[in-house]
Write a protein that holds these residues in place. Structure first.
Motif, PDB file in Angstrom:
ATOM      1  N   LEU A 254     -47.145  16.125  70.892  1.00  0.00           N
ATOM      2  CA  LEU A 254     -46.992  14.687  70.671  1.00  0.00           C
ATOM      3  C   LEU A 254     -46.712  14.379  69.196  1.00  0.00           C
ATOM      4  N   ILE A 255     -47.400  15.092  68.331  1.00  0.00           N
ATOM      5  CA  ILE A 255     -47.131  14.919  66.894  1.00  0.00           C
ATOM      6  C   ILE A 255     -45.695  15.319  66.585  1.00  0.00           C
ATOM      7  N   ILE A 258     -43.537  12.505  67.561  1.00  0.00           N
ATOM      8  CA  ILE A 258     -43.578  11.405  66.595  1.00  0.00           C
ATOM      9  C   ILE A 258     -42.716  11.730  65.379  1.00  0.00           C
ATOM     10  N   VAL A 259     -42.856  12.969  64.912  1.00  0.00           N
ATOM     11  CA  VAL A 259     -42.039  13.392  63.768  1.00  0.00           C
ATOM     12  C   VAL A 259     -40.559  13.313  64.117  1.00  0.00           C
ATOM     13  N   ALA A 260     -40.225  13.773  65.329  1.00  0.00           N
ATOM     14  CA  ALA A 260     -38.820  13.724  65.761  1.00  0.00           C
ATOM     15  C   ALA A 260     -38.327  12.293  65.855  1.00  0.00           C
ATOM     16  N   PHE A 261     -39.210  11.388  66.282  1.00  0.00           N
ATOM     17  CA  PHE A 261     -38.820   9.970  66.395  1.00  0.00           C
ATOM     18  C   PHE A 261     -38.448   9.386  65.027  1.00  0.00           C
ATOM     19  N   GLY A 269     -37.803  15.818  75.131  1.00  0.00           N
ATOM     20  CA  GLY A 269     -38.192  17.218  75.332  1.00  0.00           C
ATOM     21  C   GLY A 269     -39.615  17.488  74.922  1.00  0.00           C
ATOM     22  N   TRP A 270     -40.051  16.895  73.791  1.00  0.00           N
ATOM     23  CA  TRP A 270     -41.425  17.055  73.330  1.00  0.00           C
ATOM     24  C   TRP A 270     -42.424  16.482  74.344  1.00  0.00           C
ATOM     25  N   LEU A 271     -42.106  15.315  74.865  1.00  0.00           N
ATOM     26  CA  LEU A 271     -43.019  14.675  75.807  1.00  0.00           C
ATOM     27  C   LEU A 271     -43.112  15.453  77.114  1.00  0.00           C
ATOM     28  N   ILE A 272     -41.982  15.908  77.614  1.00  0.00           N
ATOM     29  CA  ILE A 272     -41.977  16.695  78.858  1.00  0.00           C
ATOM     30  C   ILE A 272     -42.757  17.986  78.671  1.00  0.00           C
TER      31      ILE A 272
END
Length: 319
Positions: A254-255, A258-261, A269-272
């Motif tokens: 999740l972090i 957030i960084v990717a956002f 992809g991070w969330l999945i």
């Protein structure tokens, strides 16, 4: 406790020898055990339990039984494994002390007088402890180290390292393990669980006398997993650790999202990955442990016998 001579009609020492396809060793191990016990002036019995051998093992032992009534034989209807069969034989003994020894001479019969001497001096449990073997395959050594680590970390009681079960147990100890009523008895662990004092004697394992070992990696893996599942209630806490680790990895992902956002990168992809990580960690960890513990609970409820016997030789008829 100081061991004393048995009263008339009683047996001092019972020796249990489990075997499976040991036609090359059966006669020799029987003769070797008798040669160690005869000079001691003790009454004794030798109980072979055969796990449905496909060779001449039963025939050879039966011939010994006809010549010497002190030699007895139990033949199982099928192979019940390395845990249940020897333990069943131990529970059929009549001696004031019981010695467990392998049929292939990797447990030296020459140590029998030393085991008995320690028992006479007051020891309740005397276990032979094999010295470390450097020649063992790397994979086997690594798996053994892992199994001991798991036993120390999650076991309900300490396991004597490199003790295979070869040793002597006072009859009081045997009766205490019998009351545990384990369907898949990890006997050397149960010995420690009774709380009786354990003494150890180190020894080097001699080469196998004849035949081929029945222990391969998969057999040892099955033995280790069954013993761990049957000797550790703390395994039920493992899903909690898996869940905590999964939650930590989810937080990391999740972090990362957030960084990717903030960097303008895709975050799906991070969330999945975070969701999948959490689900698989909890699902497989919990279901695997729950299934194995439910199996043991089921067998305890069913009162599963350790073995089913096909034949007995030289045993007194039950009253």
């Amino acid at each position: 406790m100081t061991a004393t001579r048995a009263l008339p009609g009683e047996i001092d020492i019972s020796v249990v020898i489990p075997c499976y396809n040991e036609e090359e060793n059966a006669a020799a191990i029987c003769a070797a055990v008798i040669a160690q016990l005869d000079p001691l002036g003790l009454s004794f019995e030798i109980i072979f339990i055969d796990n449905d051998s496909a060779d001449r093992t039963v025939e050879i032992i039966r011939e010994f039984c006809t010549r010497d009534p002190r030699v007895k034989l139990i033949v199982n209807t099928r192979n019940f494994g390395q845990m249940r069969s020897p333990t069943h034989a131990i529970y059929q003994t009549s001696g004031r002390a019981v010695i467990g020894i392998c049929a292939d001479f990797q447990d030296p019969p020459e140590m029998i007088p030393q085991l008995i001497e320690r028992w006479r001096a007051g020891a309740d449990i005397v276990l032979g402890v094999r010295q470390e073997e450097r020649r063992a395959a790397f994979l086997l050594r690594s798996f053994r180290e892992l199994s001991y680590w798991l036993a120390r970390r999650f076991g309900d009681y300490p396991i004597v390292r490199n003790a295979t079960g070869f040793g002597l147990y006072d009859a009081r100890v045997v009766n205490a393990t019998r009351m545990l009523a384990e369907p898949e008895p990890f006997f050397r662990g149960m010995l420690v669980e009774t709380g009786y004092t354990v003494e150890t004697i180190p020894y080097s394992r001699p080469p196998r006398a004849g035949g081929k070992s029945k222990n391969n990696f998969f057999a040892l893996f099955d033995f280790a997993m069954s013993s761990l599942a049957g000797a550790s209630k703390r395994l039920l806490r493992v899903p909690i650790y898996i869940g905590a680790f999964g939650a930590l990895m989810t937080l990391v992902m999740l972090i990362g999202g957030i960084v990717a956002f903030f960097l303008g990168k895709p975050i799906a992809g991070w969330l999945i990955a975070a969701v999948i990580q959490m689900q698989f960690a909890l699902l497989f960890g919990f279901l695997g442990l729950l299934g194995d513990n439910l199996r043991i609970i089921s067998e305890r409820t069913r009162r599963t016998p350790l073995v089913v016997e096909r034949e007995r030789v030289n045993f007194m008829p039950e009253v």
